[in-house]
Write a protein that holds these residues in place. Structure first.
Motif, short mmCIF file in Angstrom:
data_model
loop_
_atom_site.label_atom_id
_atom_site.label_comp_id
_atom_site.label_asym_id
_atom_site.label_seq_id
_atom_site.Cartn_x
_atom_site.Cartn_y
_atom_site.Cartn_z
N TYR A 1 0.86 -1.19 0.00
CA TYR A 1 0.00 0.00 0.00
C TYR A 1 0.90 1.24 0.00
CZ TYR A 1 1.12 -0.42 4.98
OH TYR A 1 1.78 -0.57 6.18
N LEU A 2 0.29 2.35 -0.36
CA LEU A 2 1.00 3.63 -0.40
C LEU A 2 0.73 4.42 0.87
CD1 LEU A 2 0.28 4.69 -4.09
CD2 LEU A 2 2.35 3.61 -3.19
N VAL A 3 1.72 5.21 1.25
CA VAL A 3 1.60 6.05 2.45
C VAL A 3 1.91 7.49 2.04
CG1 VAL A 3 2.48 6.57 4.75
CG2 VAL A 3 2.24 4.19 3.99
N ASP A 4 0.93 8.35 2.20
CA ASP A 4 1.14 9.78 1.97
C ASP A 4 1.41 10.46 3.31
OD1 ASP A 4 0.66 9.54 -0.76
OD2 ASP A 4 -1.51 9.73 -0.49
N HIS A 5 2.35 11.40 3.29
CA HIS A 5 2.68 12.08 4.55
C HIS A 5 3.22 13.48 4.24
CE1 HIS A 5 7.11 11.61 4.12
NE2 HIS A 5 6.76 10.51 3.45
N SER A 6 3.24 14.30 5.24
CA SER A 6 3.78 15.65 5.10
C SER A 6 5.31 15.60 5.05
CB SER A 6 3.33 16.53 6.26
OG SER A 6 1.91 16.55 6.35
N ILE A 7 5.89 16.55 4.33
CA ILE A 7 7.35 16.59 4.17
C ILE A 7 7.88 17.84 4.85
CG2 ILE A 7 9.26 16.41 2.55
CD1 ILE A 7 7.26 15.38 0.48
N PHE A 8 8.11 17.76 6.14
CA PHE A 8 8.58 18.91 6.91
C PHE A 8 9.53 18.44 8.00
CE2 PHE A 8 4.28 20.32 5.56
CZ PHE A 8 4.65 21.42 4.81
N PHE A 9 10.40 19.36 8.39
CA PHE A 9 11.19 19.22 9.61
C PHE A 9 10.57 20.13 10.66
CE2 PHE A 9 14.36 18.05 6.38
CZ PHE A 9 14.84 16.86 6.91
N TYR A 10 10.32 19.60 11.84
CA TYR A 10 9.71 20.36 12.92
C TYR A 10 10.79 20.71 13.94
CZ TYR A 10 5.32 18.71 10.91
OH TYR A 10 4.27 18.45 10.06
N LEU A 11 11.02 22.00 14.13
CA LEU A 11 12.02 22.47 15.09
C LEU A 11 11.35 22.72 16.43
CD1 LEU A 11 14.92 23.42 15.71
CD2 LEU A 11 14.24 25.71 14.93
N GLN B 1 11.57 24.03 0.63
CA GLN B 1 12.10 25.24 0.02
C GLN B 1 13.49 25.60 0.57
OE1 GLN B 1 9.68 25.11 2.21
NE2 GLN B 1 9.58 26.92 3.54
N TYR B 2 13.86 24.94 1.68
CA TYR B 2 15.17 25.18 2.27
C TYR B 2 16.15 24.09 1.85
CZ TYR B 2 12.98 28.51 5.49
OH TYR B 2 12.31 29.59 6.02
N ALA C 1 18.54 25.93 5.73
CA ALA C 1 17.90 25.43 6.95
C ALA C 1 18.80 25.65 8.16
CB ALA C 1 17.59 23.95 6.79
N VAL C 2 20.11 25.51 7.97
CA VAL C 2 21.05 25.73 9.08
C VAL C 2 20.96 27.17 9.57
CG1 VAL C 2 23.51 25.93 9.62
CG2 VAL C 2 22.64 23.87 8.52
N GLU C 3 20.95 28.13 8.65
CA GLU C 3 20.88 29.53 9.05
C GLU C 3 19.56 29.85 9.74
OE1 GLU C 3 23.45 31.49 8.96
OE2 GLU C 3 24.59 29.85 8.06
N LYS C 4 18.48 29.22 9.27
CA LYS C 4 17.18 29.44 9.90
C LYS C 4 17.18 28.89 11.32
CE LYS C 4 12.76 30.64 9.53
NZ LYS C 4 12.31 32.02 9.26
N ILE C 5 17.72 27.71 11.49
CA ILE C 5 17.80 27.09 12.82
C ILE C 5 18.69 27.93 13.74
CG2 ILE C 5 18.59 25.07 14.08
CD1 ILE C 5 17.81 23.42 11.60
N LYS C 6 19.84 28.37 13.22
CA LYS C 6 20.76 29.18 14.02
C LYS C 6 20.08 30.46 14.49
CE LYS C 6 24.84 30.80 15.43
NZ LYS C 6 24.61 32.25 15.56
N GLY C 7 19.30 31.10 13.61
CA GLY C 7 18.60 32.31 14.01
C GLY C 7 17.60 32.07 15.13
N HIS C 8 16.85 30.97 15.04
CA HIS C 8 15.88 30.66 16.08
C HIS C 8 16.56 30.32 17.41
CE1 HIS C 8 12.00 30.93 14.18
NE2 HIS C 8 12.39 30.20 13.15
#
Length: 304
Positions: free
Chosen positions: A244-254, A268-269, A274-281
């Motif tokens: 069977y097929l599994v559909d899921h969201s494609i995201f990293f949750y910080l 889009q990252y 993504a590293v710069e975004k994480i560093k900023g947060h």
């Protein structure tokens, strides 16, 4: 014996001109001449010299003569010349501008994280009860005291999950090498029927060694996906060997050090972005008790 004869001198005026008009200019000039001689004699007697007129200066108004400029340079009364003042002003202006831009960005990220956390019940995230690849219990309590990246996928995913997990490995290495930041990476399956702890453990050997794999019963995995707003399409009753097929969201949750959601990173990252975004947060992170004090302070409007 010779005698002296006084011959009177008589002045005669021209015809038609009265004698007084001729004699008066002569007498006045003679008197002025005598007065000037007396004044010169008096000055000589006193030892005073006649003052000399000061020559007019040829230096334009507002200019500085060469002698004066040398005198100023030798005495050091002027601390900064014009070019030093300009350089100092430019340096100070650059530092102040950089500080305010950095502080503005930090406040924007902090406000963004607060909005993502939501008021009351979190918009993303929540309690879960799963097991890791060693069969040990893993709950949301283990998200505390460290920043965490969570990715939802499944081991039978043909291409998207491997690509995203490879990117996760690059992000972890760059965060460590570039900023000395170490975060906790977690992979949660969306296919509990086929992804047992042993299968996930074998699957993750091809990726970064720090990634923690989690699975659980159908209901617990589904509840976890629901709390994180992850699309979950796995059928409940699956026969052995059924495909069977599994559909899921494609995201990293910080997640922050309190186990609360900060931000989501989509495709889009790239790894560096993504590293710069994480560093900023991470730089903008403020513990919950301090955030509450900030909001209740007189400058709380900055965080609303």
């Amino acid at each position: 014996m010779l005698g002296r004869t006084r011959i009177p001198l008589r002045l005669r005026a021209p015809l038609g001109v009265p004698f007084r008009q001729v004699y008066r200019p002569i007498s006045i000039s003679h008197a002025l001449l005598q007065e000037q001689k007396k004044q010169e004699a008096l000055n000589t007697t006193d030892g005073a010299e006649t003052p000399k007129r000061k020559p007019l200066s040829r230096i334009p108004i507002g200019a500085v003569s060469e002698a004066n400029s040398q005198k100023i340079g030798s005495t050091g009364t002027v601390e900064f010349s014009t070019w030093k003042a300009v350089v100092l002003f430019a340096v100070v202006g650059t530092v102040v501008t950089f500080f305010f831009k950095k502080e503005k960005k930090r406040l924007e990220l902090q406000k963004e994280a607060d909005q993502n956390r939501g008021m009351g019940k979190p918009l993303v995230g929540g309690p879960f009860d799963l097991i890791d690849t060693n069969g040990e219990q893993f709950t949301q309590e283990k998200l505390k005291d460290k920043f965490t990246l969570i990715y939802f996928g499944f081991t039978h995913c043909p291409d998207i999950c491997p690509d995203e997990l490879d990117k996760l490995g690059l992000m972890l290495d760059e965060l460590k090498s570039k900023y000395n930041i170490q975060i906790q990476p977690i992979f949660i399956t969306c296919d509990p029927a086929r992804d047992s702890p042993a299968i996930i453990k074998e699957y993750l050997k091809d990726f970064h060694p720090d990634i923690i794999g989690l699975t659980g019963t159908y209901d617990k995995v589904k509840e976890c996906c629901k709390n994180f707003r992850v699309y979950f399409s796995t059928p409940r009753d699956v026969k052995a060997g059924q495909d069977y097929l599994v559909d899921h969201s494609i995201f990293f949750y910080l997640m922050d050090k309190e186990g609360e959601f900060i931000d989501v990173l989509g495709r889009q990252y790239d790894a560096s972005g993504a590293v710069e975004k994480i560093k900023g947060h991470i730089d903008a992170y403020v513990p919950k008790d301090q955030r509450d004090k900030q909001k209740n302070s007189w400058y709380g409007f900055l965080f609303k």
